[in-house]
Design a protein around this motif. Structure first.
Motif, mmCIF file in Angstrom:
data_model
loop_
_atom_site.group_PDB
_atom_site.id
_atom_site.type_symbol
_atom_site.label_atom_id
_atom_site.label_comp_id
_atom_site.label_asym_id
_atom_site.label_seq_id
_atom_site.Cartn_x
_atom_site.Cartn_y
_atom_site.Cartn_z
ATOM 1 N N LEU A 181 -2.467 5.245 7.625
ATOM 2 C CA LEU A 181 -1.435 4.477 8.344
ATOM 3 C C LEU A 181 -0.082 5.168 8.250
ATOM 4 C CD1 LEU A 181 -2.390 0.829 7.313
ATOM 5 C CD2 LEU A 181 -2.743 1.943 9.520
ATOM 6 N N SER A 182 0.245 5.685 7.068
ATOM 7 C CA SER A 182 1.550 6.342 6.908
ATOM 8 C C SER A 182 1.614 7.657 7.666
ATOM 9 C CB SER A 182 1.848 6.580 5.426
ATOM 10 O OG SER A 182 1.008 7.588 4.905
ATOM 11 N N THR A 183 0.468 8.313 7.826
ATOM 12 C CA THR A 183 0.455 9.556 8.601
ATOM 13 C C THR A 183 0.723 9.279 10.072
ATOM 14 O OG1 THR A 183 -1.146 10.492 7.046
ATOM 15 C CG2 THR A 183 -0.939 11.572 9.174
ATOM 16 N N GLN A 184 0.213 8.147 10.569
ATOM 17 C CA GLN A 184 0.478 7.777 11.952
ATOM 18 C C GLN A 184 1.948 7.420 12.166
ATOM 19 O OE1 GLN A 184 -2.234 4.593 12.811
ATOM 20 N NE2 GLN A 184 -4.047 5.869 12.576
ATOM 21 N N GLU A 185 2.596 6.874 11.133
ATOM 22 C CA GLU A 185 4.006 6.500 11.217
ATOM 23 C C GLU A 185 4.738 7.128 10.030
ATOM 24 O OE1 GLU A 185 4.806 2.335 12.480
ATOM 25 O OE2 GLU A 185 2.666 2.087 12.120
ATOM 26 N N PRO A 186 5.187 8.372 10.163
ATOM 27 C CA PRO A 186 5.812 9.076 9.029
ATOM 28 C C PRO A 186 7.070 8.405 8.494
ATOM 29 C CG PRO A 186 5.232 10.603 10.795
ATOM 30 C CD PRO A 186 5.065 9.225 11.350
ATOM 31 N N ASP A 187 7.703 7.541 9.302
ATOM 32 C CA ASP A 187 8.905 6.859 8.813
ATOM 33 C C ASP A 187 8.584 5.573 8.068
ATOM 34 O OD1 ASP A 187 10.575 8.793 9.856
ATOM 35 O OD2 ASP A 187 10.709 7.803 11.805
ATOM 36 N N SER A 188 7.304 5.278 7.904
ATOM 37 C CA SER A 188 6.935 4.046 7.207
ATOM 38 C C SER A 188 7.185 4.185 5.703
ATOM 39 C CB SER A 188 5.462 3.729 7.466
ATOM 40 O OG SER A 188 4.650 4.800 7.009
ATOM 41 N N ASP A 189 7.227 3.042 5.039
ATOM 42 C CA ASP A 189 7.478 2.995 3.592
ATOM 43 C C ASP A 189 6.207 2.494 2.904
ATOM 44 O OD1 ASP A 189 8.504 2.811 1.075
ATOM 45 O OD2 ASP A 189 9.551 0.916 1.425
ATOM 46 N N VAL A 190 5.621 3.321 2.038
ATOM 47 C CA VAL A 190 4.374 2.962 1.349
ATOM 48 C C VAL A 190 4.703 2.532 -0.074
ATOM 49 C CG1 VAL A 190 2.091 3.729 0.633
ATOM 50 C CG2 VAL A 190 3.093 4.607 2.741
ATOM 51 N N ARG A 191 4.303 1.325 -0.418
ATOM 52 C CA ARG A 191 4.518 0.817 -1.778
ATOM 53 C C ARG A 191 3.167 0.427 -2.374
ATOM 54 N NH1 ARG A 191 10.122 -2.662 -1.758
ATOM 55 N NH2 ARG A 191 11.254 -1.370 -0.271
ATOM 56 N N ILE A 192 2.835 1.030 -3.500
ATOM 57 C CA ILE A 192 1.542 0.788 -4.155
ATOM 58 C C ILE A 192 1.806 0.023 -5.447
ATOM 59 C CG2 ILE A 192 -0.538 1.857 -5.074
ATOM 60 C CD1 ILE A 192 0.141 4.326 -3.381
ATOM 61 N N TYR A 193 1.327 -1.199 -5.506
ATOM 62 C CA TYR A 193 1.521 -2.050 -6.679
ATOM 63 C C TYR A 193 0.282 -1.915 -7.549
ATOM 64 C CZ TYR A 193 5.321 -3.992 -3.916
ATOM 65 O OH TYR A 193 6.469 -4.146 -3.170
ATOM 66 N N SER A 194 0.347 -1.035 -8.536
ATOM 67 C CA SER A 194 -0.823 -0.727 -9.358
ATOM 68 C C SER A 194 -0.358 -0.073 -10.653
ATOM 69 C CB SER A 194 -1.769 0.208 -8.577
ATOM 70 O OG SER A 194 -2.812 0.665 -9.404
ATOM 71 N N ASP A 195 -1.274 -0.015 -11.650
ATOM 72 C CA ASP A 195 -0.946 0.678 -12.897
ATOM 73 C C ASP A 195 -1.261 2.168 -12.809
ATOM 74 O OD1 ASP A 195 -3.699 0.704 -13.013
ATOM 75 O OD2 ASP A 195 -3.831 -0.879 -14.504
ATOM 76 N N GLY A 196 -1.918 2.604 -11.737
ATOM 77 C CA GLY A 196 -2.186 4.023 -11.536
ATOM 78 C C GLY A 196 -3.400 4.542 -12.286
ATOM 79 N N ASN A 197 -4.111 3.688 -13.027
ATOM 80 C CA ASN A 197 -5.308 4.138 -13.764
ATOM 81 C C ASN A 197 -6.513 4.075 -12.832
ATOM 82 O OD1 ASN A 197 -4.136 4.583 -16.417
ATOM 83 N ND2 ASN A 197 -3.827 2.370 -16.470
ATOM 84 N N TRP A 198 -6.605 5.046 -11.948
ATOM 85 C CA TRP A 198 -7.629 5.040 -10.913
ATOM 86 C C TRP A 198 -8.840 5.902 -11.266
ATOM 87 C CZ3 TRP A 198 -3.053 6.539 -7.365
ATOM 88 C CH2 TRP A 198 -2.222 5.427 -7.204
#
Length: 623
Positions: A181-198
């Protein structure tokens, strides 16, 4: 404050234009009048013969200048910088629903990481402008778009419906969806709410169109967990082994209890653990019980990993039916399958005449015309079978473990594995590759029509796998995956995994009671698709008359007890990727400096409207 459309400030050129209109002297037509005695004031103006006049104090002029300035500022879209609202026209919010998000955070001690994330997204929705859109993506068992709208009420309903999950989350798909989705709209803002332990290979991270922001919450206090527990009933007494681990950077002492099925405490000991230390505890003479509960009697950040229910294994043996190409046998495989007392191996000669009493069917170099009724282990499946499409052998490449956290690969070291070639499988989306050689999967597992499958698509005789210490461990883990129904109950699986419900549960009238005590009917769809627990604990399947029951325990996926926020570098391109010049963004660090922006053009538009009324009043009164 910043301007989102600063080029619109060129409208400020209106101000000198308006002032110039007041500097221009009005021209008058010559008229003959009887007297100008009463027109002294006007005559003074007429005495000047210049086209310009002195700019005088004029309230109407001031109002018009102010009006023009506000109009220019409004068109430039001024915004206040802070943590209040979205910073882009399209915000992509990824909400982690994995078990580790159930950890307590903050100082109050009554808010989980998921609650905190939902509160932050809800605050974001409160400041969502009509021109702004937000897409909410769940990072749970399935990655999916929960809502995409500019209506805060619709988004809030989707956010409220997002519940805590306890199975392994599909982190890779959720990140890939947000990145697409962000690649289709480069001006978009991506926020990931996670602890990052993937637990993902950084090489598999998708590339984002803009720099993503990882928003993490600090867990409250330390955490210890029960990693594994198993028990075996030796007739009159039971031996139980449990592994506990301290996941914090501080030493910890925990009280461990073993409880029987009636809830009474059978044994209790205290264990001291160094930072990040793992320890094994054992009990050799426990009284017989249908189930055992190993419990950490302590308060820590994550409580759901403090308890594991164990079904003791009884003395029972299942049959594995093995048929090989040309009936030449496979000594390595036969011996590995027969290790322990869980399976007895019987050789077959005709792949299309399987016995009905076998629990596991093993085909080495051959394939039947139809799948048997039980679980299936395929080794080196041949080309040309209509049952399974197999391509011609390709040369082996570099070994790559795709899911190192998979239960099948625990303590299985394949780094020294060498094989000559492997046969790629075609059209098998129901099989999940766990290990690849080059681009060809060499270990796959999956489930179809309620039966479990495991595939090793290469010839064991043309590899050194049977000679590796990891081979018997791998075969044992494959047995546990393919036959989770041996013993006193249905077995022990991870939350989110599927298990086939075999007779007698397939008879009519069966129901099951989940860990919360709710009763559910065993439906035909459940029998066809397999049972998939949604939370850890004990599931009790009971017949219609209540005289027969079977039990299943579900545990959390491994590594979900690790709560320390992890700094993650996600690759990005385009907008904002110039931060480090390497095409990657430090998502964890950027979250601290990321600020939302609140547009204030609505208030300026209201002020403009008020000034218009004021100007009209001044003009009417000739002030």
């Amino acid at each position: 404050m910043k301007f989102l459309s600063p080029y619109m400030l060129f409208w400020l050129l209106e101000l000198p234009a308006i002032a110039a209109l007041y500097l221009l002297k009005r021209t008058y037509e010559n008229q003959t009048v009887p007297s100008v005695l009463l027109w002294q004031k006007l005559l003074r103006e007429m005495e000047a013969n210049r086209p310009w006049q002195k700019l005088r104090r004029n309230l109407l002029l001031l109002l018009q200048l102010l009006l023009a300035a506000l109009l220019a500022f409004t068109l430039a879209r001024p915004a206040l910088t802070g943590q209040l609202g979205p910073s882009a026209d399209h915000t992509i919010a990824v909400l982690d629903l994995s078990p580790s998000m159930a950890a307590l955070v903050g100082t109050s001690g009554n808010q989980t990481a998921l609650d905190s994330a939902k509160k932050q997204i809800s605050d974001l929705l409160d400041h969502l402008a009509p021109s702004q859109r937000l897409t909410l993506i769940s990072m749970g068992r399935e990655a999916r778009v929960l809502a995409s709208s500019n209506d805060p009420s619709d988004l809030q309903r989707a956010l409220d419906d997002a519940k805590q999950e306890y199975g392994k989350a599909d982190y890779e798909s959720a990140l890939s969806l947000a990145a697409a989705l962000s690649t289709q709209e480069p001006d978009s803002d991506v926020r990931i709410y996670s602890d990052g332990n993937w637990s993902l290979d950084p090489n598999l991270y998708p590339r984002f169109g803009s720099v993503p922001h990882l928003i993490q919450s600090e867990p409250r206090g330390k955490n210890a967990a029960i990693r594994h527990a198993a028990a075996i009933d030796a007739g009159g007494h039971t031996a139980l082994v449990a592994t506990i681990q301290n996941f914090s950077e501080e030493a910890d002492t925990v009280d461990v209890q073993v409880q029987g099925a009636d809830g009474n405490v059978l044994q209790a000991i205290a264990a001291s653990l160094k930072p990040n230390e793992q320890a094994t505890l054992s009990w050799d003479d426990l009284p017989t019980s249908d189930t055992y509960t190993v419990k950490l009697v302590t308060e820590d950040a994550l409580s759901i990993d403090n308890q594991v229910i164990v079904l003791p294994e009884r003395a029972s043996t299942a049959k594995a039916w093995l048929v090989t190409e040309g009936n030449q046998g496979n000594v390595f495989l036969e011996k590995a399958l027969g290790l322990g007392s869980r399976l007895t191996v019987e050789r077959g000669t005709d792949p299309d005449a399987p016995p009905q009493d076998a629990a596991l069917y093993v085909y080495d170099g051959v394939l039947p015309e139809a799948w048997p009724s039980g679980s299936v282990l395929l080794v080196n499946p041949p080309v040309g079978s209509p049952l399974l499409q197999v391509a011609s052998a390709v040369e082996a490449g570099k070994l790559h473990v795709l899911t190192p956290d998979a239960a099948i690969l625990q303590n299985v070291d394949l780094s020294n594995l060498h094989l000559q070639s492997a046969n790629p499988l075609i059209g098998t989306p129901w099989l999940q590759p766990l290990v690849k050689s080059g681009g060809t999967p060499i270990l796959l597992t999956g489930e179809q029509d309620g039966k479990r499958f495991a595939v090793l698509p290469f010839d064991l005789h043309q590899s050194d796998l049977p000679l590796l210490p990891a081979f018997p461990i791998l075969v044992k883990h494959l047995q546990e995956f393919l036959l989770p129904t041996t013993g006193a109950g249905l077995g022990d699986i991870q939350v989110g995994e599927k298990v086939a419900l075999l007779p007698p549960i397939r008879e009519t009238g069966w129901h099951y009671i989940d860990p919360s005590g709710k009763s559910h009917e065993v439906t035909k769809d459940l029998l066809a698709q397999g049972f998939q627990p949604t939370e850890p604990g004990l599931y009790n399947f009971q017949s219609e008359d209540g005289n027969t029951h079977q039990e299943l325990t579900a545990t959390l996926p491994p590594n979900e007890s690790l709560l320390t926020p992890k700094l993650v570098s996600l690759p990005s391109g385009g907008h904002g990727s110039e931060q480090n010049g390497s095409g990657t963004s430090d998502a964890g660090a950027s979250s601290a400096s990321h600020a939302g922006e609140l547009e204030i053009w609505r208030w300026l538009a209201a002020a403009i409207l008020l000034l218009l009324f004021l100007e009209w009043g001044v003009y009417k009164r000739g002030i």
